[in-house]
Design a protein around this motif. Structure first.
Motif, PDB file in Angstrom:
ATOM      1  N   ASP A 219      -0.322 -12.715 -15.634  1.00  0.00           N
ATOM      2  CA  ASP A 219      -0.137 -14.357 -15.103  1.00  0.00           C
ATOM      3  C   ASP A 219       0.147 -14.846 -13.865  1.00  0.00           C
ATOM      4  N   VAL A 220       0.681 -13.465 -13.220  1.00  0.00           N
ATOM      5  CA  VAL A 220       1.132 -13.798 -11.856  1.00  0.00           C
ATOM      6  C   VAL A 220       0.284 -13.445 -11.057  1.00  0.00           C
ATOM      7  N   GLU A 221      -0.039 -14.378  -9.830  1.00  0.00           N
ATOM      8  CA  GLU A 221      -0.914 -13.971  -8.870  1.00  0.00           C
ATOM      9  C   GLU A 221      -0.218 -13.310  -7.652  1.00  0.00           C
ATOM     10  N   LEU A 222      -0.854 -12.227  -7.193  1.00  0.00           N
ATOM     11  CA  LEU A 222      -0.391 -11.418  -6.250  1.00  0.00           C
ATOM     12  C   LEU A 222      -1.003 -11.524  -4.872  1.00  0.00           C
ATOM     13  N   VAL A 223      -0.356 -11.418  -3.860  1.00  0.00           N
ATOM     14  CA  VAL A 223      -0.848 -11.340  -2.542  1.00  0.00           C
ATOM     15  C   VAL A 223      -0.141 -10.158  -1.900  1.00  0.00           C
ATOM     16  N   LEU A 224      -1.236  -9.342  -1.670  1.00  0.00           N
ATOM     17  CA  LEU A 224      -0.564  -7.958  -1.320  1.00  0.00           C
ATOM     18  C   LEU A 224      -0.649  -7.668   0.484  1.00  0.00           C
ATOM     19  N   ALA A 225       0.538  -7.471   0.907  1.00  0.00           N
ATOM     20  CA  ALA A 225       0.458  -7.296   2.612  1.00  0.00           C
ATOM     21  C   ALA A 225       0.971  -5.791   3.066  1.00  0.00           C
ATOM     22  N   ASP A 226       0.094  -5.242   3.790  1.00  0.00           N
ATOM     23  CA  ASP A 226       0.499  -4.023   4.554  1.00  0.00           C
ATOM     24  C   ASP A 226      -0.471  -4.171   5.764  1.00  0.00           C
ATOM     25  N   ARG A 227      -0.221  -3.001   6.415  1.00  0.00           N
ATOM     26  CA  ARG A 227      -0.764  -2.627   7.576  1.00  0.00           C
ATOM     27  C   ARG A 227      -2.409  -2.598   7.350  1.00  0.00           C
ATOM     28  N   ALA A 228      -2.590  -1.681   6.153  1.00  0.00           N
ATOM     29  CA  ALA A 228      -4.048  -1.489   5.824  1.00  0.00           C
ATOM     30  C   ALA A 228      -4.010  -0.824   4.372  1.00  0.00           C
ATOM     31  N   PHE A 229      -5.212  -1.025   3.692  1.00  0.00           N
ATOM     32  CA  PHE A 229      -5.323  -0.654   2.529  1.00  0.00           C
ATOM     33  C   PHE A 229      -6.414   0.375   2.457  1.00  0.00           C
ATOM     34  N   ASP A 230      -6.154   1.506   1.829  1.00  0.00           N
ATOM     35  CA  ASP A 230      -7.230   2.651   1.820  1.00  0.00           C
ATOM     36  C   ASP A 230      -8.240   2.457   0.763  1.00  0.00           C
ATOM     37  N   ALA A 231      -8.307   1.445  -0.046  1.00  0.00           N
ATOM     38  CA  ALA A 231      -9.361   1.114  -1.074  1.00  0.00           C
ATOM     39  C   ALA A 231      -9.431  -0.332  -1.333  1.00  0.00           C
TER      40      ALA A 231
ATOM     41  N   ALA B 157       0.672  -1.063   0.054  1.00  0.00           N
ATOM     42  CA  ALA B 157      -0.095   0.042   0.245  1.00  0.00           C
ATOM     43  C   ALA B 157       0.924   1.318   0.020  1.00  0.00           C
ATOM     44  N   GLY B 158       2.139   1.322  -0.043  1.00  0.00           N
ATOM     45  CA  GLY B 158       3.088   2.185   0.226  1.00  0.00           C
ATOM     46  C   GLY B 158       3.320   2.791  -1.187  1.00  0.00           C
ATOM     47  N   PHE B 159       4.283   3.862  -1.273  1.00  0.00           N
ATOM     48  CA  PHE B 159       4.535   4.493  -2.366  1.00  0.00           C
ATOM     49  C   PHE B 159       5.019   3.781  -3.601  1.00  0.00           C
ATOM     50  N   VAL B 160       6.283   2.716  -3.453  1.00  0.00           N
ATOM     51  CA  VAL B 160       7.062   2.211  -4.147  1.00  0.00           C
ATOM     52  C   VAL B 160       5.842   0.718  -4.546  1.00  0.00           C
ATOM     53  N   GLY B 161       5.335   0.268  -3.572  1.00  0.00           N
ATOM     54  CA  GLY B 161       4.532  -0.713  -3.558  1.00  0.00           C
ATOM     55  C   GLY B 161       3.465  -0.632  -4.397  1.00  0.00           C
ATOM     56  N   ARG B 162       2.724   0.513  -4.491  1.00  0.00           N
ATOM     57  CA  ARG B 162       1.637   0.788  -5.394  1.00  0.00           C
ATOM     58  C   ARG B 162       2.176   0.807  -6.884  1.00  0.00           C
ATOM     59  N   ALA B 163       3.548   1.225  -6.842  1.00  0.00           N
ATOM     60  CA  ALA B 163       3.728   1.366  -8.491  1.00  0.00           C
ATOM     61  C   ALA B 163       4.100  -0.241  -8.802  1.00  0.00           C
ATOM     62  N   VAL B 164       4.822  -1.033  -7.948  1.00  0.00           N
ATOM     63  CA  VAL B 164       4.964  -2.355  -8.318  1.00  0.00           C
ATOM     64  C   VAL B 164       3.828  -3.064  -8.598  1.00  0.00           C
TER      65      VAL B 164
ATOM     66  N   MET C  14      15.950   8.309  -9.058  1.00  0.00           N
ATOM     67  CA  MET C  14      15.038   7.134 -10.026  1.00  0.00           C
ATOM     68  C   MET C  14      13.621   7.545  -9.779  1.00  0.00           C
ATOM     69  N   SER C  15      12.787   7.379 -11.092  1.00  0.00           N
ATOM     70  CA  SER C  15      11.351   7.430 -11.004  1.00  0.00           C
ATOM     71  C   SER C  15      10.986   6.164 -10.300  1.00  0.00           C
ATOM     72  N   VAL C  16       9.823   6.377  -9.715  1.00  0.00           N
ATOM     73  CA  VAL C  16       9.063   5.281  -9.152  1.00  0.00           C
ATOM     74  C   VAL C  16       8.693   4.140 -10.307  1.00  0.00           C
ATOM     75  N   ARG C  17       8.385   4.494 -11.344  1.00  0.00           N
ATOM     76  CA  ARG C  17       8.132   3.727 -12.444  1.00  0.00           C
ATOM     77  C   ARG C  17       9.228   2.595 -12.902  1.00  0.00           C
TER      78      ARG C  17
END
Length: 297
Positions: free
Chosen positions: A26-38, A9-16, A204-207
């Motif tokens: 094709d890649v299944e993602l599992v997102l981990a963080d303290r909380a998500f705002d959406a 849910a962080g700055f770099v994490g959202r970009a990744v 470096m840009s976050v992208r």
């Protein structure tokens, strides 16, 4: 492949997450963080990574790889070394242990070099951390190297340069001015930079950062020693001049603070042949970095 991303849910994490969703559906993602705002389009795991149960959830047996981005920023780490030890040292050590036999990529930091940099930095430059944050990041590098040496883990630690542009006034980051200047130019608002125009930083840009991190965790190369990512060495005056082509810089000024200059405005030339050989890249030109960064904020 099922991949877990901490700090999602962080700055770099959202970009990744955005990069992986667009380029590797094709890649299944599992997102981990303290909380998500959406609500998220992927499975989420919420909680504090200092809780062993959270580590177990992130590293469950159906997870093929983990990209670890979560960290306590440098300024906050210096104010609370105990919290830094938990977040920046003990959590990565727990992930190294839990992910044995699988793949782990950890976001490290150029803070391991400290502020007293030589005239040139390359893959042979020895780390010399002089902050709580940098010291804990270096300790993780050593533990990771030992795991790779013992052939119980695959992956790498990537030392990230300054990544722009974080949300305006990002808390805990002494380098926040490197991002704030982009927001100021975009909005025409006032911004006083704590370094003179001749100060230099690695940016470096976050992208581009997201692309490098994704390539590392999805690849099969393993590196015992941490890799310093390629970055543009940017003169702050040149950055402001380039921003003038895209926004209003009339309210941007400079009042140098020596401590900030030492830590974030005195970066020398940089060579990263090991990362280059693996296909890691920087933004190419200052113009490209500014265009990409402004398009993403």
């Amino acid at each position: 492949m099922r991949l877990a991303v901490t700090g999602a849910a962080g700055f770099v994490g959202r970009a990744v997450v955005r990069h992986l969703a667009e380029t590797r559906p094709d890649v299944e993602l599992v997102l981990a963080d303290r909380a998500f705002d959406a609500p998220q389009a992927f499975e989420t795991v919420t909680g504090d990574l200092t809780d062993p149960a959270m580590t177990q959830a992130v590293c469950r047996q159906d997870i093929d790889g983990v990209l670890h981005l979560a960290a306590l920023p440098g300024g906050a780490a210096e104010r609370d070394p105990g919290a830094s030890r938990l977040a920046n040292l003990e959590v990565p050590l727990a992930l190294i242990e839990a992910m044995q036999g699988r793949r782990l990529v950890i976001a490290g930091s150029i803070a391991v070099f400290g502020a007293a940099l030589p005239a040139h930095v390359d893959d042979a430059t020895p780390p010399a951390p002089d902050s709580v944050y940098g010291t804990h990041k270096r300790m993780v590098e050593l533990a990771f190297a030992d795991a790779v040496r013992r052939n119980v883990l695959g992956g790498m630690v990537l030392r990230l340069p300054g990544i722009v542009a974080r949300p305006a006034a990002a808390g805990g980051f002494g380098s926040a001015f490197l991002s704030d200047v982009f927001h100021a130019a975009r909005s025409g608002s006032a911004c006083t930079l704590p370094v003179a125009p001749d100060a230099t930083s690695w940016l470096m840009s976050v992208r581009t950062c997201a692309a490098n991190l994704a390539a590392a965790v999805l690849g099969d190369a393993s590196q015992r020693d941490a890799l310093t990512l390629p970055a543009l060495r940017v003169r702050i005056g040149d950055l402001v001049a380039e921003l003038a082509s895209h926004g209003d810089i009339r309210a941007i000024g400079h009042v140098e603070e020596p401590a900030i200059r030492r830590s974030f405005g005195s970066y020398p030339s940089l060579a990263t042949p090991r990362a280059d050989a693996l296909g890691m890249r920087h933004d190419g030109t200052l113009h490209a970095l500014v265009e990409t960064t402004l398009a993403d904020i």
